[in-house]
Design a protein around this motif. Structure first.
Motif, PDB file in Angstrom:
ATOM      1  N   ARG A  27       0.830  -1.199   0.000  1.00  0.00           N
ATOM      2  CA  ARG A  27       0.000   0.000   0.000  1.00  0.00           C
ATOM      3  C   ARG A  27       0.869   1.256   0.000  1.00  0.00           C
ATOM      4  O   ARG A  27       0.803   2.086   0.898  1.00  0.00           O
ATOM      5  N   THR A  28       1.681   1.379  -1.029  1.00  0.00           N
ATOM      6  CA  THR A  28       2.663   2.467  -1.064  1.00  0.00           C
ATOM      7  C   THR A  28       2.027   3.835  -1.259  1.00  0.00           C
ATOM      8  O   THR A  28       2.653   4.850  -0.980  1.00  0.00           O
ATOM      9  N   PHE A  29       0.774   3.887  -1.698  1.00  0.00           N
ATOM     10  CA  PHE A  29       0.125   5.180  -1.885  1.00  0.00           C
ATOM     11  C   PHE A  29      -0.047   5.894  -0.556  1.00  0.00           C
ATOM     12  O   PHE A  29      -0.276   7.087  -0.502  1.00  0.00           O
ATOM     13  N   SER A  30       0.027   5.145   0.522  1.00  0.00           N
ATOM     14  CA  SER A  30      -0.138   5.743   1.851  1.00  0.00           C
ATOM     15  C   SER A  30       1.177   6.279   2.426  1.00  0.00           C
ATOM     16  O   SER A  30       1.187   6.855   3.505  1.00  0.00           O
ATOM     17  N   THR A  31       2.267   6.114   1.691  1.00  0.00           N
ATOM     18  CA  THR A  31       3.563   6.525   2.223  1.00  0.00           C
ATOM     19  C   THR A  31       3.664   8.043   2.305  1.00  0.00           C
ATOM     20  O   THR A  31       3.468   8.740   1.315  1.00  0.00           O
ATOM     21  N   TYR A  32       3.969   8.536   3.477  1.00  0.00           N
ATOM     22  CA  TYR A  32       4.116   9.980   3.705  1.00  0.00           C
ATOM     23  C   TYR A  32       5.584  10.387   3.657  1.00  0.00           C
ATOM     24  O   TYR A  32       5.940  11.414   3.091  1.00  0.00           O
ATOM     25  N   ALA A  33       6.423   9.561   4.242  1.00  0.00           N
ATOM     26  CA  ALA A  33       7.858   9.838   4.256  1.00  0.00           C
ATOM     27  C   ALA A  33       8.618   8.533   4.411  1.00  0.00           C
ATOM     28  O   ALA A  33       8.093   7.552   4.943  1.00  0.00           O
ATOM     29  N   MET A  34       9.844   8.558   3.931  1.00  0.00           N
ATOM     30  CA  MET A  34      10.717   7.413   4.111  1.00  0.00           C
ATOM     31  C   MET A  34      12.044   7.884   4.665  1.00  0.00           C
ATOM     32  O   MET A  34      12.433   9.038   4.486  1.00  0.00           O
ATOM     33  N   ALA A  35      12.716   6.978   5.330  1.00  0.00           N
ATOM     34  CA  ALA A  35      13.957   7.362   5.998  1.00  0.00           C
ATOM     35  C   ALA A  35      14.915   6.182   6.078  1.00  0.00           C
ATOM     36  O   ALA A  35      14.516   5.030   5.913  1.00  0.00           O
ATOM     37  N   TRP A  36      16.158   6.497   6.337  1.00  0.00           N
ATOM     38  CA  TRP A  36      17.167   5.515   6.713  1.00  0.00           C
ATOM     39  C   TRP A  36      17.558   5.791   8.159  1.00  0.00           C
ATOM     40  O   TRP A  36      17.833   6.937   8.512  1.00  0.00           O
ATOM     41  N   PHE A  37      17.567   4.726   8.931  1.00  0.00           N
ATOM     42  CA  PHE A  37      18.096   4.763  10.287  1.00  0.00           C
ATOM     43  C   PHE A  37      19.293   3.833  10.345  1.00  0.00           C
ATOM     44  O   PHE A  37      19.492   2.993   9.469  1.00  0.00           O
ATOM     45  N   ARG A  38      20.065   3.939  11.398  1.00  0.00           N
ATOM     46  CA  ARG A  38      21.133   2.981  11.628  1.00  0.00           C
ATOM     47  C   ARG A  38      21.240   2.697  13.123  1.00  0.00           C
ATOM     48  O   ARG A  38      20.847   3.508  13.966  1.00  0.00           O
ATOM     49  N   GLN A  39      21.773   1.527  13.397  1.00  0.00           N
ATOM     50  CA  GLN A  39      21.874   1.121  14.794  1.00  0.00           C
ATOM     51  C   GLN A  39      23.112   0.263  15.006  1.00  0.00           C
ATOM     52  O   GLN A  39      23.338  -0.726  14.289  1.00  0.00           O
ATOM     53  N   ASP A  40      23.884   0.669  15.980  1.00  0.00           N
ATOM     54  CA  ASP A  40      25.040  -0.094  16.419  1.00  0.00           C
ATOM     55  C   ASP A  40      24.600  -0.909  17.626  1.00  0.00           C
ATOM     56  O   ASP A  40      23.752  -0.440  18.405  1.00  0.00           O
ATOM     57  N   PRO A  41      25.183  -2.086  17.856  1.00  0.00           N
ATOM     58  CA  PRO A  41      24.800  -2.863  19.029  1.00  0.00           C
ATOM     59  C   PRO A  41      24.964  -2.061  20.311  1.00  0.00           C
ATOM     60  O   PRO A  41      25.990  -1.400  20.526  1.00  0.00           O
ATOM     61  N   GLY A  42      23.958  -2.092  21.141  1.00  0.00           N
ATOM     62  CA  GLY A  42      24.029  -1.395  22.416  1.00  0.00           C
ATOM     63  C   GLY A  42      23.687   0.079  22.354  1.00  0.00           C
ATOM     64  O   GLY A  42      23.707   0.766  23.367  1.00  0.00           O
ATOM     65  N   LYS A  43      23.380   0.542  21.155  1.00  0.00           N
ATOM     66  CA  LYS A  43      23.031   1.952  20.990  1.00  0.00           C
ATOM     67  C   LYS A  43      21.604   2.087  20.470  1.00  0.00           C
ATOM     68  O   LYS A  43      21.034   1.136  19.940  1.00  0.00           O
TER      69      LYS A  43
END
Length: 126
Positions: A27-43
């Protein structure tokens, strides 16, 4: 529902480049915004870049500004993150995420995102 599939990532030496891609389906028509996140172990998961889908307004975190470049193709529901001048501190699992509506004041908060990809590892060696 929206499904997000990431590709790219890998290992590179400091100063090198990598490209990540994320393709949305469902249902991509509902997409308002997209992002990239990142995560290091323990953070905590931290935002890297976010783009509002309809306007193209893009936010880069200070830690990647000038080194990372986001491009997107709305027709193909794809966004690509070009990462240059990589540093060891960029090492993390990178996640694609999508919001299906506005979240005023919470765009950097991972909890405000409705859909997530499976994550892809980026490792930068010194």
């Amino acid at each position: 529902q929206v499904q997000l599939v990431e590709s790219g990532g890998g290992s590179v030496q400091a100063g090198g480049s990598l490209t990540l891609s994320c393709t949305a389906s469902g249902r991509t028509f509902s997409t308002y915004a997209m992002a990239w996140f990142r995560q290091d172990p323990g953070k905590e998961r931290e935002i890297v870049v976010r783009r509002r889908w309809t306007t193209g307004t893009t936010y880069y975190s200070d830690s990647v500004k000038g080194r990372f470049t986001l491009s997107s193709d709305n027709a193909k529901n794809t966004m690509t993150l070009r990462m240059d001048s990589l540093k060891p501190e960029d090492t993390a699992v990178y996640y694609c995420a999508a919001q299906n509506g506005p979240r005023p004041g919470r765009n950097a908060d991972s909890r405000s995102y409705d859909y997530w990809g499976q994550g892809t590892q980026v490792t930068v060696s010194s």
